[in-house]
Design an enzyme around this catalytic site. Structure first.
Site, short mmCIF file in Angstrom:
data_model
loop_
_atom_site.label_atom_id
_atom_site.label_comp_id
_atom_site.label_asym_id
_atom_site.label_seq_id
_atom_site.Cartn_x
_atom_site.Cartn_y
_atom_site.Cartn_z
N ASP B 72 43.55 -6.89 2.96
CA ASP B 72 42.55 -7.85 2.48
C ASP B 72 41.97 -8.67 3.63
O ASP B 72 42.51 -8.70 4.74
CB ASP B 72 43.14 -8.78 1.41
CG ASP B 72 44.30 -9.60 1.92
OD1 ASP B 72 45.13 -9.07 2.69
OD2 ASP B 72 44.38 -10.79 1.56
N GLU B 127 47.17 -11.06 1.45
CA GLU B 127 47.87 -11.84 2.47
C GLU B 127 47.17 -13.16 2.72
O GLU B 127 47.79 -14.13 3.15
CB GLU B 127 47.94 -11.03 3.78
CG GLU B 127 48.89 -11.60 4.83
CD GLU B 127 48.22 -12.55 5.82
OE1 GLU B 127 48.94 -13.18 6.60
OE2 GLU B 127 46.97 -12.69 5.80
#
Lengths: 363, 363
Positions: B72, B127
């Site tokens: 991400d 994350e």
């Protein structure tokens, strides 16, 4: 339309006013009722400007007194309509601030058809909100002739004691810059919140003065009323804003008070801050040296009430001050209970204030 | 479905990953592409848990290395799809944090069908958001067997230098009470913002330490990252809340670090505050004394890269630390450009990191 019986006992009239909800901006109904009650009185010229109503005698007296009160209240907390408790209190929103005072005004406006001074009764809207919406200010701007006078009484709650003038109030934002950085590498930034420390230390250490003006003691105050800083939990703050409220005695002009506040902030030794004023409201001198004020004070003293004292809070007497009209606060109810959930006003206070004003206006 | 060509030059693969938008919580498409690219490889066992993908060799080697990266990114700022600038940079969201690292992982996952250690390649989601959404944490909770290993490498950007361990980070709110009062009668209140002064003074004066752990220097930091107080412009504030972020070296356990922070706050001499933790993330020791770490460091040093250094920021290596797995950060790109609007990664870095890992994993 609610019918107000101005000949009723003044405390009944006060309750009738409390029973009409009139949160700031929603004064249509109470203004309609006040206008309708005053309009039939032959000794009064009634003028309406929005939800402000001005009723004047024109008896050709040597002096004119302005007696003013606001019709609006802060938001209701389940305390309208009003009620009586067993201990001689009128209970409900506005009972203190300031429908008991308005009841005194209305009762006397109807009763005194030949006062010894000409009287301008002012009832206005939107006192409890931003200053630029204030109905008294609007009347003074649009029809200054309607509020001309030699002396003014504002029937804000004072527990029936004359409170002279008022402290001024100003707010300034002190904007302290920093430099953002990731908080894992804090040494690359400059922490604006940490930089605010000397200012808070200066404010905490400052001993506010009590200043005597025209014989009354005004207690000043310098306080941070807001602080805000920080963007996110992992960023060194790039700005910290401290909002300071300075309540200043009426010996200072607005400009002098600004200089005093700026000097105090400067004494903290911050580097590179910006100071931005967000509110500037001048103080009002007590005006007790005016002859009309002296006669009013004497009349009230004759009813056994204690000596005049200083008004610590800011009130619309400052607006009369700006117009060059000496003004005092005088009204029923404990100002500490204004806006309180348990707002309540002693019936005795309401009757006493009516009597004090009546004695003066007929002597 | 985007087709990823794992045999393409690693920088081309990095651009293909940048071109797939994958802001935290929206990793379906990139996870599909990664899974589809790895599934045909006979030397890997591929397991998917939500949008986390784990691909493992099972060669019976004596040691297992976990090599992890997140899929991400933070929100896009008009920088997807990616582009090349003329100076040898891949430009775009995620180019640094951390799709260049993911490209190194994918390229080697395909190429190394007989590495000298068994490898667990981990690609995970979320994350960049709250810790409890972290995909690596989810895999460790739900399938701890999938992340077992003797050593871990996290391909977060380090400009191709091994960065050992990480500082821990904690946030605590220091809630300082006051007593509300109308600011016109400030003496009846207790100003919570003024009461915060000694705490800010203590923080401003505190000299954060640099602490050497296993030969690496960790720079600590104690910072107010947020301050809030004040109800209204005419009310003495009844509370001031200072949020403090403490970045602490990996010589301290979480409990020890809490004690250090609490002692610092206590030294300010505030009376009657409350301290509430809002984030507690442990530090990770560098782990460079582990034999696998030493061999990795030697391989990277052989490519002419500078000595390992300490990771100052908190990264998911701390999650491996919690699992008892020594871990280091090693990946392409300048971490200062992570999340930056002009995020860009040198192509040379990407190639270099691929070569460094390949040399170690085949030696």
């Amino acid at each position: 339309m609610t019918h107000l019986d101005l000949a009723a006992p003044v405390e009944e009239l006060a309750k009738a006013l409390v029973d009409i909800p009139s949160v700031s901006g929603n004064e249509d109904r109470i203004a309609d009722a006040v206008e309708a009650a005053l309009a039939p009185l032959a000794h009064l010229e009634v003028t309406r400007l929005g939800n402000a109503i001005v009723a004047r005698t024109h008896l050709g007296r040597a002096e004119r007194v302005v007696i003013a009160g606001h019709l609006d209240t802060v938001p209701i907390k389940g305390n309208v309509p009003g009620s009586w408790d067993g201990d001689g209190f009128l209970v409900g929103r506005g009972s203190v601030d300031m429908k008991a005072g308005v009841a005194v005004q209305l009762s006397l406006a109807a009763a005194l058809d030949a006062p010894t001074r000409d009287i301008t009764w002012v009832f206005y809207d939107q006192e409890e909100v931003e200053a630029d919406r204030n109905g008294l200010g609007r009347v003074a701007r649009e029809r200054p002739d309607l509020v001309e006078g030699d002396f003014a009484v504002l029937c804000e709650p004072t527990s029936g004691v004359i409170e002279g003038g008022c402290n001024g109030t100003m707010r300034a934002e002190v904007r302290i810059p920093g430099r953002a950085a990731h908080s894992a590498r804090a040494w690359k930034g400059l922490n604006a919140i940490h930089r605010a420390a000397p200012l808070l230390t200066t404010l905490a250490a400052y001993a506010a003065e009590t200043i005597t003006v025209d014989g009354l003691d005004y207690r000043e105050g310098v306080n941070a009323v807001r602080i805000a800083g920080g963007i996110a939990g992992n960023v060194i703050p790039d700005e910290c804003v401290v909002t300071i409220n300075y309540r200043f005695a009426p010996c200072w002009s607005l400009e002098e008070a600004q200089q005093r506040l700026e000097a105090l902030v400067a004494s903290a030794g911050l580097d590179g801050y910006h100071l931005v004023y967000t509110d500037l409201s001048g103080a009002a001198r007590p005006g007790l040296d005016a002859p009309l004020a002296a006669s009013f004070a004497a009349s009230v003293a004759a009813t056994g009430v204690e000596e005049p004292r200083a008004k610590q809070g800011w009130t619309d007497v400052a607006r009369f001050g700006e117009l060059g009209i000496p003004a005092v606060n005088y009204g029923p109810g404990d100002p500490e209970l204004a806006h309180a959930d348990d707002e309540r006003c002693p019936v005795e206070d309401i009757r006493h204030c009516r009597a004090g004003l009546e004695a003066w206006l007929t002597s």
